[in-house]
Design a protein around this motif. Structure first.
Motif, mmCIF file in Angstrom:
data_model
loop_
_atom_site.group_PDB
_atom_site.id
_atom_site.type_symbol
_atom_site.label_atom_id
_atom_site.label_comp_id
_atom_site.label_asym_id
_atom_site.label_seq_id
_atom_site.Cartn_x
_atom_site.Cartn_y
_atom_site.Cartn_z
ATOM 1 N N PHE A 17 -15.506 2.254 14.595
ATOM 2 C CA PHE A 17 -16.896 2.251 14.162
ATOM 3 C C PHE A 17 -17.690 3.448 14.675
ATOM 4 O O PHE A 17 -18.734 3.786 14.110
ATOM 5 N N ASP A 18 -17.209 4.099 15.743
ATOM 6 C CA ASP A 18 -17.900 5.306 16.192
ATOM 7 C C ASP A 18 -17.856 6.383 15.112
ATOM 8 O O ASP A 18 -18.837 7.113 14.909
ATOM 9 N N TYR A 19 -16.737 6.480 14.407
ATOM 10 C CA TYR A 19 -16.652 7.429 13.303
ATOM 11 C C TYR A 19 -17.524 6.985 12.134
ATOM 12 O O TYR A 19 -18.196 7.810 11.491
ATOM 13 N N ALA A 20 -17.511 5.709 11.827
ATOM 14 C CA ALA A 20 -18.317 5.218 10.708
ATOM 15 C C ALA A 20 -19.807 5.473 10.943
ATOM 16 O O ALA A 20 -20.532 5.844 10.006
ATOM 17 N N MET A 21 -20.261 5.310 12.170
ATOM 18 C CA MET A 21 -21.672 5.559 12.462
ATOM 19 C C MET A 21 -22.035 7.018 12.229
ATOM 20 O O MET A 21 -23.101 7.329 11.676
ATOM 21 N N ARG A 22 -21.152 7.919 12.612
ATOM 22 C CA ARG A 22 -21.411 9.342 12.374
ATOM 23 C C ARG A 22 -21.394 9.653 10.876
ATOM 24 O O ARG A 22 -22.191 10.462 10.395
ATOM 25 N N THR A 23 -20.486 9.023 10.148
ATOM 26 C CA THR A 23 -20.457 9.210 8.698
ATOM 27 C C THR A 23 -21.779 8.801 8.076
ATOM 28 O O THR A 23 -22.389 9.548 7.296
ATOM 29 N N ILE A 24 -22.232 7.614 8.403
ATOM 30 C CA ILE A 24 -23.460 7.067 7.807
ATOM 31 C C ILE A 24 -24.678 7.884 8.220
ATOM 32 O O ILE A 24 -25.558 8.181 7.395
ATOM 33 N N GLU A 25 -24.746 8.268 9.484
ATOM 34 C CA GLU A 25 -25.880 9.065 9.963
ATOM 35 C C GLU A 25 -25.956 10.414 9.262
ATOM 36 O O GLU A 25 -27.027 10.867 8.853
ATOM 37 N N SER A 26 -24.796 11.079 9.112
ATOM 38 C CA SER A 26 -24.810 12.395 8.473
ATOM 39 C C SER A 26 -25.151 12.274 6.987
ATOM 40 O O SER A 26 -25.851 13.127 6.432
ATOM 41 N N PHE A 27 -24.680 11.233 6.349
ATOM 42 C CA PHE A 27 -25.021 10.992 4.944
ATOM 43 C C PHE A 27 -26.521 10.798 4.782
ATOM 44 O O PHE A 27 -27.158 11.406 3.903
ATOM 45 N N ALA A 28 -27.111 9.970 5.623
ATOM 46 C CA ALA A 28 -28.546 9.709 5.531
ATOM 47 C C ALA A 28 -29.364 10.958 5.855
ATOM 48 O O ALA A 28 -30.407 11.213 5.237
ATOM 49 N N ARG A 29 -28.903 11.749 6.809
ATOM 50 C CA ARG A 29 -29.648 12.939 7.232
ATOM 51 C C ARG A 29 -29.694 14.003 6.141
ATOM 52 O O ARG A 29 -30.678 14.728 6.011
ATOM 53 N N HIS A 30 -28.642 14.100 5.353
ATOM 54 C CA HIS A 30 -28.545 15.196 4.392
ATOM 55 C C HIS A 30 -28.679 14.747 2.937
ATOM 56 O O HIS A 30 -28.311 15.489 2.026
ATOM 57 N N THR A 31 -29.208 13.542 2.713
ATOM 58 C CA THR A 31 -29.357 13.008 1.350
ATOM 59 C C THR A 31 -30.776 12.494 1.176
ATOM 60 O O THR A 31 -31.274 11.734 2.025
ATOM 61 N N GLU A 32 -31.426 12.894 0.095
ATOM 62 C CA GLU A 32 -32.833 12.545 -0.101
ATOM 63 C C GLU A 32 -33.047 11.044 -0.293
ATOM 64 O O GLU A 32 -33.968 10.456 0.261
ATOM 65 N N ASP A 33 -32.221 10.421 -1.108
ATOM 66 C CA ASP A 33 -32.374 8.979 -1.387
ATOM 67 C C ASP A 33 -31.012 8.308 -1.217
ATOM 68 O O ASP A 33 -30.335 7.980 -2.189
ATOM 69 N N PRO A 34 -30.604 8.078 0.043
ATOM 70 C CA PRO A 34 -29.258 7.560 0.303
ATOM 71 C C PRO A 34 -29.204 6.043 0.335
ATOM 72 O O PRO A 34 -30.178 5.370 0.671
ATOM 73 N N LEU A 35 -28.050 5.523 -0.006
ATOM 74 C CA LEU A 35 -27.753 4.103 0.170
ATOM 75 C C LEU A 35 -26.300 3.996 0.612
ATOM 76 O O LEU A 35 -25.408 4.507 -0.067
ATOM 77 N N THR A 36 -26.073 3.360 1.760
ATOM 78 C CA THR A 36 -24.713 3.165 2.242
ATOM 79 C C THR A 36 -24.291 1.725 2.017
ATOM 80 O O THR A 36 -25.025 0.788 2.348
ATOM 81 N N ILE A 37 -23.121 1.549 1.424
ATOM 82 C CA ILE A 37 -22.529 0.228 1.236
ATOM 83 C C ILE A 37 -21.338 0.125 2.181
ATOM 84 O O ILE A 37 -20.279 0.706 1.936
ATOM 85 N N VAL A 38 -21.521 -0.562 3.291
ATOM 86 C CA VAL A 38 -20.436 -0.776 4.257
ATOM 87 C C VAL A 38 -19.638 -1.993 3.813
ATOM 88 O O VAL A 38 -20.194 -3.083 3.645
ATOM 89 N N VAL A 39 -18.339 -1.795 3.609
ATOM 90 C CA VAL A 39 -17.461 -2.898 3.219
ATOM 91 C C VAL A 39 -16.336 -2.969 4.254
ATOM 92 O O VAL A 39 -15.484 -2.079 4.320
ATOM 93 N N ASP A 40 -16.347 -4.020 5.046
ATOM 94 C CA ASP A 40 -15.380 -4.133 6.133
ATOM 95 C C ASP A 40 -14.194 -4.996 5.737
ATOM 96 O O ASP A 40 -14.352 -6.072 5.154
#
Length: 263
Positions: A17-40
């Motif tokens: 999950f440490d990698y997943a958090m970095r993925t989601i954070e970077s996506f949100a930081r560099h995307t104007e209107d982001p939506l993340t769908i986490v599927v575990d």
């Protein structure tokens, strides 16, 4: 002034999950209107306190779904794409949870998708076997340095955008990052309930697939879409960093794959 498109990232997780958090954070930081769908996929360490705090912080637009039993990557992508479209996404990425987004990552991909390509993917340090030569960043940037340093990655992304703006390379798209318009995902779905074929018992070479719920999904989808006359693109002006195979352990670490350098 036109509104920015809503872009959804389907982020399948199985531990790490440490990698997943970095993925989601970077996506949100560099995307104007982001939506993340986490599927575990029934991670045994789902209750990790840092991960649960991250998901519960309400700081980022995230939808979370956890399957109670293991069922593989393809199921996660299928569930996530349908949910993203229900949430009003204009574009949807079937992605991985061990990637990093960079400044301006989306422009080249959107250009390709609005220019008649059904599926688009970026350059990467570890793109996978599907289009390795056409999608490996080192083939476009002499002196490319393998690092996950955000400042370097953003600088690299700006260089690629300036050098290759508007360039599209027709090629199959690697499975770690597949982006399409929402209506294309729906029009090209396997059946009413699944975008990807739920299981692939054979590999592309016709041999038995040892991981029918995990692999060959992008091959089956692109073979099926190609029969419809649909085309696929690698976008040299778009870069996504890929640690690759994090959940499979260090035995799978080789070449330009890597692990976090910040601990």
């Amino acid at each position: 002034m036109m509104a920015e498109p809503r872009i959804a990232l389907v982020c399948p997780t199985y531990g790490q999950f440490d990698y997943a958090m970095r993925t989601i954070e970077s996506f949100a930081r560099h995307t104007e209107d982001p939506l993340t769908i986490v599927v575990d996929d029934a991670s045994p360490d789902w209750g990790d306190p840092d991960w649960q705090e991250f998901l519960g912080a309400d700081a980022l637009p995230i939808v979370v779904h956890r399957f109670p039993e293991n069922g593989g990557l393809t199921r996660s992508w299928n569930w996530g794409i349908h949910r993203a479209i229900m949430q009003g996404a204009d574009y949807v990425i079937a992605g991985n949870s061990d990637i990093l987004f960079c400044e301006g990552w989306q422009h080249g991909l959107i250009h390709a998708l609005e220019s008649g390509y059904a599926l688009a993917g970026p350059l990467s340090n570890a793109p996978g076997r599907t289009a390795t030569v056409k999608a490996h960043v080192a083939n476009y940037v002499p002196g490319y340095r393998l690092t996950d340093d955000p400042a370097y990655l953003d600088s690299l992304s700006r260089t690629l955008q300036a050098r290759y703006q508007g360039l599209v390379v027709e090629a199959r798209v690697n499975g770690f990052f597949q982006m399409a318009r929402a209506e294309v995902w729906l029009a090209g779905r396997f059946d009413e309930a699944h975008v990807y074929r739920p299981r692939n018992d054979l590999q592309p070479n016709g041999m038995p697939n040892p991981d029918p719920l995990m692999t060959s999904n992008e091959d089956e989808l692109q073979n099926r879409w190609a029969r419809l006359g649909w085309r696929f693109a690698v976008c040299p002006s778009s870069f996504i960093f890929h640690y690759r195979a994090v959940s499979r352990g260090t035995n799978y670490l080789h070449g330009s794959w890597m692990r976090r350098t910040d601990g």
